[in-house]
Every structure is written in structure tokens, then in C-alpha cells.
Write an enzyme that holds these catalytic residues in place. Structure first.
Site, mmCIF file in Angstrom:
data_model
loop_
_atom_site.group_PDB
_atom_site.id
_atom_site.type_symbol
_atom_site.label_atom_id
_atom_site.label_comp_id
_atom_site.label_asym_id
_atom_site.label_seq_id
_atom_site.Cartn_x
_atom_site.Cartn_y
_atom_site.Cartn_z
ATOM 1 N N TYR A 141 -8.021 -9.026 -6.029
ATOM 2 C CA TYR A 141 -6.747 -8.473 -6.601
ATOM 3 C C TYR A 141 -6.577 -9.404 -7.758
ATOM 4 C CZ TYR A 141 -6.770 -4.698 -3.638
ATOM 5 O OH TYR A 141 -6.924 -3.731 -2.830
ATOM 6 N N HIS A 199 -2.757 3.439 -6.498
ATOM 7 C CA HIS A 199 -3.539 2.162 -5.877
ATOM 8 C C HIS A 199 -3.350 1.169 -6.872
ATOM 9 C CE1 HIS A 199 -4.976 -0.338 -2.699
ATOM 10 N NE2 HIS A 199 -6.006 -0.545 -3.493
ATOM 11 N N HIS A 216 -3.735 -8.975 3.469
ATOM 12 C CA HIS A 216 -5.068 -9.087 3.789
ATOM 13 C C HIS A 216 -5.351 -9.979 4.949
ATOM 14 C CE1 HIS A 216 -6.077 -7.442 -0.501
ATOM 15 N NE2 HIS A 216 -6.175 -6.389 0.678
ATOM 16 N N ARG A 231 0.825 -0.988 0.092
ATOM 17 C CA ARG A 231 0.078 0.201 -0.094
ATOM 18 C C ARG A 231 0.830 1.222 0.027
ATOM 19 N NH1 ARG A 231 -2.241 -3.536 3.889
ATOM 20 N NH2 ARG A 231 -4.152 -4.329 3.467
#
Length: 489
Positions: A456, A421, A447, A315
């Protein structure tokens, strides 16, 4: 024979009182619970006293004593069963309770807390417009102004529809205004400039018109304007609500769960079918060649940040919080133990990552490790706490600065659809193509659930072609005379 003494002998008889007189003299039995009285209006009031000596009155007066008695009977039954609730519970407005609830959520990160407050201000504590069917007048819906104990599933459904309707209308208006402004900048602007000068504006003869001037000109009904694109007759409300509306619903549902736990409501009215479900569109990603092009289009000091982001799937907050001590060039790994917190109106600081699962160590391809080593040798200051990606003075890069740099880079390489992102999505997609399992993707992305990691994954035409070619191998193995044994890995 008459009494000669002159006295008269009278016979005395005692009569029984009538039944009506007995009823009048009979006292009414003492009431076991509560009291009722008749008011001057002729209606009846019911009251009762709790164990603390507090007097409670009925929600309204009653047309007869019997109705008042019946109400007291129901109250006593609720008290015996332990289900009686004070009518004052939940009398605070939703907006008031939600603001207090957000302030008391000490478990929320600063950015998450600001997200809750934004949702409250934008979608709950304001009047939204619900489009009426068949071109009727729109209905105003202000959910935040309603008391908690007045909320119902029907109320929430109406608000959800109004939020969806408002979001669609605002999107159309933004698009229309953007097209109009673009048309103004492309059309002869002499009449517009003349209007500005006649109204006290200092407007140059040529050049781009200032945004604040265009706002004032549009507020004056755009005199002398080129034809503006027509607004659609009605908003298309057939699609799924936008993610911001769904997120606001999730926040609302969590808030009302807290109100339920506090005993302020008897049930959570958030029961919109699939209301908290986001149907995400296919996310774009960059190819390795495009990643290299993006790096070349970035300022040299921050070029490697794009490279690491695309191959590590970190991130943005995790990436720009990396210090020297988090990078092990010998092992080819980076360790995530904090995140850069960048919220408007607050100083940038470091905090915990998004979830506990975000605390992880991620391995990098050897080619990326080499480029990262070269970057750190040139641009990263000495010391274990020196930021890997920072300004020359060692300060962190802000969200706005990063956005401006990346916006120029993505337009340079012809990918204006990419967001920062999407580099994270690129990293997840590349890992999946390299054969990463869902569990491995879950760890790499940080996650906490399988579902989040699966979002994703990206099914491309090339990947589907590879799958078809592999199926050909299985099909050939099933032909007569073919003794090839296939084993699943």
C-alpha cells in the site's frame, strides 16, 4: 538246463521313471504371496489378499506368468516398506473433492467461502479454452472433471494457461460488446426498432433501448446494426495472468495440499513457476482535496464515511460495522472488533474481521474527529450499538448501495478510476507520507505481514522530489570546510 516242471523262471527288472514324469508328478511350491492364474484368453491374472481379507487384483492382466509374478513381487515390497497405496485412492474428481473440502472449511469466513466457490465454478469446474499456437483450433480443458490421482504438473500447467487464455478472451469480448452496444445507442436505431416490432417486441420510437432487447437483437446476428468494432485476431497472452486466475490457482494449491494430507495423492502437482504471484499495478489514490470533493458529492448521511475511510484506512466492512461503542471521541480513536459481512444471496450480518491482526485501535487526526463528532450528533442514533454510518432506520448500508453512491461521487469529481477500496490505499499513502514506518503501517492497516503493508505504499513524483532535496543536504554536508554533523533519526 530247462525247467522240467513246466514253469518258466522270469527275471523281473524295475526301470526308473523318466525325469519328465518326475517333473509332472512334482507339486508346484506353495506361493508365499498372492496367486496367479491363467484366463481363458491366455493372459495371466495376479491377485493378493490383505490382512482384512479383501482381495486386490492387478491393474491389468499380464501376457505371461512371469510378468504377473513380478507385479506381485513389487506389491509385496511396497507393503513391506509401508508405501503401498490403493489404486482407488484419489479416484474422486477434483471438482467433487474441492466442493467437499470447501464445505468442511469451518475456519473460513462467509465471504471467503463464497470466493472459493466462485473460483471453483468459474475456473475449475468448467471447460476453459486454451488458444492453440499459429491459429490452430482451441483446446478444451476441464480440470475439475479429472480424478485427483490423474493430476500431474503438466496437467496443472495446461489448465493455468487455459485459464489465462480464457480470461483474456472474455475480457476482449466484454470490451467489444460494450463498444458495440455504445455504438448502437449513438447510431440511428430506426432499423433496429423496426426489427424489434416485427418480432413482437414493444419498442418505443425514441429513447434508450432496453438491455434485454439488445441481447435478443445481438443473438439474432444484429440485423441492421452499425459496424461493430473488429475483435482482435488473437488474444495477447504475453502478460501476467489476471488476479482472479492467480487467486484460483492459490485456492487449487491449498485444496490439493489437503488432498496430500489425506493421502489421496502422493505429491501436490501445483508447481507452476510464480503461478501464485500477483504483480499488482500501481493503485490509484486520492489527494486530500479530492477526498473533500468526494465527501461533498456523497449524500450527506454518508459523506463522513468517505472522510473516515480515507484517513483511517479501514476496510469497508470494518467501517460500516462501527457502532457508537467503538468510537472514543475524547481519545480520538476508533476500535475495530468486527466487520459487516455482505455476501450476495445471504442476509447482511456481523462477523470477525479478516485476520487477528485486524483487531486494532486506530487514531484519527483531530480535524477528522471533529467532523465525525458532528456527523454522529446528526445522523447516528442513540445507544452503544447504534451504527455510526447507517440508513435513517438504523439498518446497515449494502455493498450495492454504497457502490452506487460512490460511483456518482467519483464521476462528479472527475475520478472515475477510484474504487471504494482505494480510499483505504489513500489512507495508507497519507500515513506513509506523514512518516509512518512499515511496522506502524502494518498495525494501522491491520495486516499480519510486512509484505501486505508494503503493497500500500505509493512512491509519487512529489515524494521522490522530497527525497532528492534531502539527499542534497547530505551532499552539501560532505563538501570541504562543511562541519555540519548529520544524524539519522
Amino acid at each position: 538246463m530247462p525247467d522240467l516242471s513246466g514253469s518258466t523262471n522270469h527275471m523281473t527288472t524295475t526301470s526308473k521313471p523318466s525325469q519328465g514324469a518326475q517333473n509332472k508328478r512334482r507339486k508346484a511350491p506353495r506361493r508365499a504371496f498372492g496367486t496367479v492364474r491363467q484366463l481363458s484368453s491366455g493372459r495371466w491374472q495376479a491377485r493378493w489378499e490383505d490382512s482384512r481379507g479383501r482381495t486386490h487384483s492387478g491393474p491389468q492382466t499380464f501376457e505371461s506368468q512371469r510378468h504377473a509374478d513380478d507385479w506381485l513381487t513389487t506389491v509385496r515390497a511396497d507393503l513391506v516398506r509401508g508405501v503401498w497405496r490403493s489404486p482407488d485412492l484419489g479416484s474422486a474428481t477434483l471438482a467433487t473433492f474441492m466442493a467437499q473440502w470447501i464445505d468442511q472449511r469451518t475456519d473460513l469466513a462467509l465471504s471467503t467461502r463464497e470466493g472459493y466457490r466462485t473460483a471453483l465454478a468459474r475456473w475449475i469446474d468448467r471447460e476453459l479454452m486454451l488458444e492453440a499456437p499459429r491459429g490452430g483450433k482451441a483446446i478444451g480443458v476441464h480440470l475439475g472433471a479429472q480424478p485427483l490421482n490423474a493430476l500431474s504438473p503438466a496437467t496443472i500447467r495446461e489448465w493455468y494457461a487455459a485459464a489465462h487464455s480464457t480470461q483474456v478472451r472474455e475480457r476482449i469480448d466484454r470490451s467489444r460488446n460494450g463498444q458495440h452496444r455504445h455504438a448502437v445507442q449513438r447510431q440511428p436505431t430506426a432499423p433496429i426498432r423496426a426489427w424489434g416490432r416485427s418480432n413482437g417486441w414493444k419498442v418505443a420510437e425514441t429513447g434508450r433501448l432496453p438491455a434485454n432487447f439488445l441481447d435478443a437483437w445481438q443473438a439474432a446476428d444484429s440485423p441492421g446494426a452499425p459496424h461493430a468494432p473488429a475483435s482482435p485476431a488473437g488474444a495477447d497472452l504475453s502478460g501476467r495472468p489476471a488476479a482472479v486466475v492467480v487467486q484460483a490457482y492459490r485456492y487449487l494449491r491449498a485444496c490439493l495440499n489437503a488432498a496430500l494430507d489425506d493421502g489421496l495423492i502422493t505429491a501436490n502437482p501445483c508447481r507452476v513457476k510464480r503461478g501464485g504471484l500477483v504483480v499488482a499495478a500501481e493503485r490509484p489514490h486520492a489527494t486530500p482535496d479530492e477526498v473533500r470533493a468526494l465527501c461533498a458529492a456523497m449524500p450527506p448521511r454518508f459523506a463522513e464515511a468517505v472522510d473516515v475511510a480515507a484517513w483511517s484506512a479501514l476496510r469497508a466492512g470494518e467501517l460500516f460495522a462501527l457502532a457508537r461503542r467503538h468510537v472514543d471521541l475524547d481519545a480520538g480513536t476508533i476500535t475495530v472488533e468486527r466487520a459487516l459481512i455482505d455476501v450476495a444471496g445471504h442476509p447482511r450480518t456481523f462477523g470477525s474481521p479478516k485476520t487477528v491482526a485486524s483487531l486494532r485501535t486506530v487514531a484519527l487526526p483531530s480535524s477528522v474527529v471533529q467532523r465525525l463528532s458532528d456527523h454522529m450528533e446528526v445522523y447516528t442514533a442513540e445507544g452503544p450499538d447504534a451504527l455510526v454510518f447507517a440508513h435513517a432506520d438504523g439498518t446497515s448500508l449494502s455493498r450495492d448501495q454504497r457502490g452506487q453512491m460512490f460511483d456518482r461521487a467519483r464521476r462528479t469529481v472527475g475520478r472515475p478510476d477510484l474504487r471504494w477500496h482505494d480510499l483505504r490505499h489513500t489512507g495508507a499513502t497519507l500515513a506513509a507520507r506523514a512518516g509512518a514506518s512499515i511496522r506502524e503501517l502494518q498495525h494501522r492497516l491491520g495486516h499480519s505481514t510486512f509484505a501486505a503493508a508494503m503493497r500500500y505504499q505509493h512512491a509519487s513524483a512529489d515524494r521522490d522530489r522530497e527525497l532528492a532535496e534531502r539527499l542534497d543536504v547530505y551532499a552539501a554536508a560532505d563538501q570541504p570546510g562543511n562541519a555540519t554533523v548529520l544524524r539519522l533519526a
